[in-house]
Enzyme design. Structure first.
Site, PDB file in Angstrom:
ATOM      1  N   ASP A  65      -6.652  -6.065  -1.879  1.00 41.22           N
ATOM      2  CA  ASP A  65      -7.135  -6.030  -0.494  1.00 41.22           C
ATOM      3  C   ASP A  65      -8.664  -5.874  -0.434  1.00 41.22           C
ATOM      4  O   ASP A  65      -9.351  -5.849  -1.466  1.00 41.22           O
ATOM      5  CB  ASP A  65      -6.411  -4.890   0.244  1.00 41.22           C
ATOM      6  CG  ASP A  65      -6.038  -5.269   1.674  1.00 41.22           C
ATOM      7  OD1 ASP A  65      -6.786  -6.039   2.290  1.00 41.22           O
ATOM      8  OD2 ASP A  65      -5.007  -4.773   2.165  1.00 41.22           O
ATOM      9  N   ASP A 123      -4.839 -10.416   9.337  1.00 43.78           N
ATOM     10  CA  ASP A 123      -3.406 -10.169   9.156  1.00 43.78           C
ATOM     11  C   ASP A 123      -2.565 -10.809  10.264  1.00 43.78           C
ATOM     12  O   ASP A 123      -2.917 -10.771  11.447  1.00 43.78           O
ATOM     13  CB  ASP A 123      -3.112  -8.665   9.179  1.00 43.78           C
ATOM     14  CG  ASP A 123      -3.571  -7.970   7.910  1.00 43.78           C
ATOM     15  OD1 ASP A 123      -4.167  -8.639   7.039  1.00 43.78           O
ATOM     16  OD2 ASP A 123      -3.333  -6.757   7.795  1.00 43.78           O
ATOM     17  N   GLN A 180      -7.322 -28.715   2.872  1.00 47.97           N
ATOM     18  CA  GLN A 180      -7.767 -29.629   1.810  1.00 47.97           C
ATOM     19  C   GLN A 180      -8.166 -28.900   0.530  1.00 47.97           C
ATOM     20  O   GLN A 180      -8.255 -29.506  -0.532  1.00 47.97           O
ATOM     21  CB  GLN A 180      -8.942 -30.467   2.311  1.00 47.97           C
ATOM     22  CG  GLN A 180     -10.110 -29.622   2.808  1.00 47.97           C
ATOM     23  CD  GLN A 180     -11.227 -30.448   3.432  1.00 47.97           C
ATOM     24  OE1 GLN A 180     -11.690 -31.408   2.833  1.00 47.97           O
ATOM     25  NE2 GLN A 180     -11.650 -30.101   4.633  1.00 47.97           N
ATOM     26  N   ASP A 223       0.818  -1.225   0.000  1.00 47.83           N
ATOM     27  CA  ASP A 223       0.000   0.000   0.000  1.00 47.83           C
ATOM     28  C   ASP A 223       0.856   1.281   0.000  1.00 47.83           C
ATOM     29  O   ASP A 223       2.058   1.239   0.257  1.00 47.83           O
ATOM     30  CB  ASP A 223      -0.889  -0.022   1.249  1.00 47.83           C
ATOM     31  CG  ASP A 223      -2.143   0.830   1.088  1.00 47.83           C
ATOM     32  OD1 ASP A 223      -2.275   1.542   0.070  1.00 47.83           O
ATOM     33  OD2 ASP A 223      -3.002   0.792   2.004  1.00 47.83           O
TER      34      ASP A 223
END
Ligand code: NAG
Ligand code: NAG
Ligand code: NAG
Ligand code: NAG
Ligand code: NAG
Ligand code: NAG
Ligand code: NAG
Ligand code: NAG
Ligand code: NAG
Length: 490
Positions: free
Chosen positions: A150, A210, A251, A74
């Site tokens: 984002d 995050d 998975q 960013d």
């Protein structure tokens, strides 16, 4: 990849059927690797930093290990011009983005950029919602190879998989329409279960809030313990929390589209050496993208050695492109200052038939840990009609994937530019430009297999002493003992 058009029985619909389906756009058959500005620099980015980092990726041998995307996160733009195109910040990037990207390319690296599927980016710079094609066209004209996209300021266009899918798909289509191969890395924090739908439109997708530079500290701003149905992902998620969130959704990881556990914190000083070893190992083992998130210009020998372990990166770049399975997880009494203490066994079958085992000790004391053959091979015995797993009557050589960790002296030489070129028979270094991981694994390249430390007897137990807040990481290779017997039978 072969695609056959088939008619779904009785529906009259023509469906593109892709046996062994792989990447939707042909990119990212194994997880992307590279470096990203955010974890170490946040908004303090500029041309000098990026060019110095590009040089370091090459001189430290990281590019040859596969870290070939340089990604600007960013805070790079100032706004849009009168025709609606994004304008780069010319204080941070005085020679313009196009010139910077062309210099990055001259190092043999690829360049990644950042935006948000919202009105603004998370740092409140202009986002791409409603401007998808203009932005994609501009990036393609600059030579961009990668987009991290984002989820901030998304105008409420989330809350159901369909809303998120549609919003992220606009950019997927826009990138495709540029005609330039651009790796599409979705960063929607696992919201609306991207592991269920992102593989048809993106090359990776974040599955959690995050990360932050802590091994186990719980933080109320990262509220979910489970990835499935997490509607508020937040941030400040610890390594242990993100790892455990992968247990149910690993998975869904597949070639061309990976669960992204977020960028690495190795080198940022918030964890101990063994915690960083565990963090790096498990991110590699789970086929998460491996994006270095630290300042390469002040990297320590120890942290270079972690990021450079070829035997661990080879798990990440294995053609099987799968994720490890957690076989068990138990609480232990020796908890840390936050009351966290647990141990776990994770396993994965690799493309060449080897099995890899991680014994994670997230307790506060060193301990002996046991992986029984029964636990290691439980899946082999339960697929289809139950049969006893053939592996239970086979022997395996055990290779420790950290035993050949590069020493401080050798890492120091690489950092100060006095190291030799990478030898073909090196046990500590690898050049994947010369021999790809897939080919090196086929050829039993020394650096990719760690060190043989023992043998697992048929139906036996792998026992290892694992330090506190650390792991044991082992590759099991079947002992070719049956060949002689076969000859006898002839
Ligand atoms: C560029 O960014 C780095 C890292 O934030 C900083 O140390 C350096 O002073 C900056 N250089 C310029 C010219 O702004
Ligand atoms: C806006 O930026 C684009 C892309 O850099 C450029 O082609 C265009 O001429 C600019 N328009 C204005 C009005 O400055
Ligand atoms: C665009 O998508 C098509 C089909 O999904 C794919 O074959 C092609 O390689 C993609 N092109 C680019 C530039 O991403
Ligand atoms: C965890 O172990 C370390 C090292 O042995 C010790 O210093 C610390 O006090 C222990 N923490 C707790 C909460 O027991
Ligand atoms: C592993 O097995 C040994 C020997 O049976 C035992 O002493 C030890 O407690 C076991 N460790 C764990 C963590 O179960
Ligand atoms: C480079 O690092 C090695 C190992 O740490 C050290 O022996 C050597 O003196 C260093 N050379 C220079 C030029 O700094
Ligand atoms: C690698 O090969 C060179 C020359 O062929 C030899 O001198 C060296 O000892 C070998 N190194 C290892 C680790 O086997
Ligand atoms: C890696 O191999 C490539 C291709 O053979 C070569 O150009 C490059 O110099 C090698 N890099 C290192 C660090 O040995
Ligand atoms: C690699 O090692 C495995 C296991 O020891 C063996 O079965 C295989 O034949 C070896 N492959 C090559 C090319 O040497």
């Amino acid at each position: 990849m072969r695609i056959a058009a088939v008619i779904a029985a009785g529906t009259g619909l023509t469906i593109a059927y892709a046996p062994g389906a792989t990447s939707y756009n042909g990119l990212n058959l194994t997880p992307q690797m590279g470096w990203n500005t955010w974890n170490a620099f946040q908004c303090n980015v500029n041309e000098t930093l990026l060019l110095n980092t590009a040089k370091s990726l090459v001189s430290l041998g990281l590019k040859e290990l596969g870290y070939d995307y340089l990604i600007l996160d960013d805070c790079w733009s100032t706004g849009r011009n009168d025709s609606g195109y994004l304008v780069e910040d010319t204080v941070k990037f005085p020679n313009g983005m196009k010139s910077l990207i062309s210099q990055v390319h001259s190092y043999g690296l690829k360049f990644g950029i950042y935006s948000s599927a919202g009105l603004y980016t998370c740092g409140r710079y202009p986002g791409s919602l409603g401007y998808e094609q203009k932005d994609a066209d501009l990036w393609a004209s600059w030579g961009v190879d990668y987009l991290k996209y984002d989820n901030c300021y998304n105008q409420g266009q989330s809350g159901t998989p369909k809303l998120s899918f549609d919003r992220y798909n606009v950019m997927s289509k826009a990138l495709n329409a540029t005609g330039r191969p651009i790796l599409y890395s979705m960063c929607n924090w696992g919201q609306d279960n991207p592991f269920d739908w992102a593989y048809t439109i993106a090359n990776s997708y974040r599955m959690s809030g995050d990360i932050y530079d802590s091994f186990s500290r719980p933080d109320p701003r990262c509220p979910c313990d489970e990835a499935i149905g997490c509607s508020f992902a937040g941030y400040h998620c610890s390594v242990l929390k993100i790892l455990n969130m992968m247990a149910s959704i690993g998975q869904r990881t597949q070639s061309g589209s990976f669960n992204d556990m977020d960028m690495l914190e190795v080198g940022n000083a918030g964890m101990t050496d063994s915690e960083y070893v565990t963090h790096f190992s498990m991110w590699a083992f789970m086929s998460s993208p491996l994006l270095i998130g630290t300042n390469l210009l002040s990297l320590s020998p120890g942290n270079l050695a972690i990021l450079s372990n070829p035997a661990v990166i080879a798990l990440n770049q294995d053609p099987s492109a799968g994720a490890a399975v957690r076989k068990w997880r138990y609480p232990v009494a020796d908890t840390d200052e936050y009351g966290i203490g647990e141990i776990a066994l994770w396993t994965r079958t690799m493309d060449n038939g080897d099995s890899v085992v991680a014994l994670v000790n997230a307790g506060n004391a060193s301990r002996s840990m046991n992986a029984t053959a029964k636990d290691l091979f439980i899946d082999q015995g339960t697929s289809g009609t139950y049969t006893v797993a053939a592996e239970l009557s086979e022997e395996f050589d055990i290779y420790d994937l950290w035993a050949n960790r590069m020493g401080e002296a050798e890492a120091g030489q690489i950092l100060n530019g006095t190291a030799e070129v990478v030898a073909m028979n090196s046990t500590t270094r690898y050049n994947s430009t010369r021999v790809s991981y897939a080919d090196g694994l086929k050829a039993n390249a020394t650096a990719l297999f760690g060190k043989k430390i023992g043998r697992l007897s048929a139906g036996g137990t792998l026992t290892a002493t694992v330090d506190r807040r650390s792991l044991g990481l082992f590759r099991l290779r079947k002992v070719e003992g049956n060949k002689l017997r076969k000859r006898d039978e002839l």
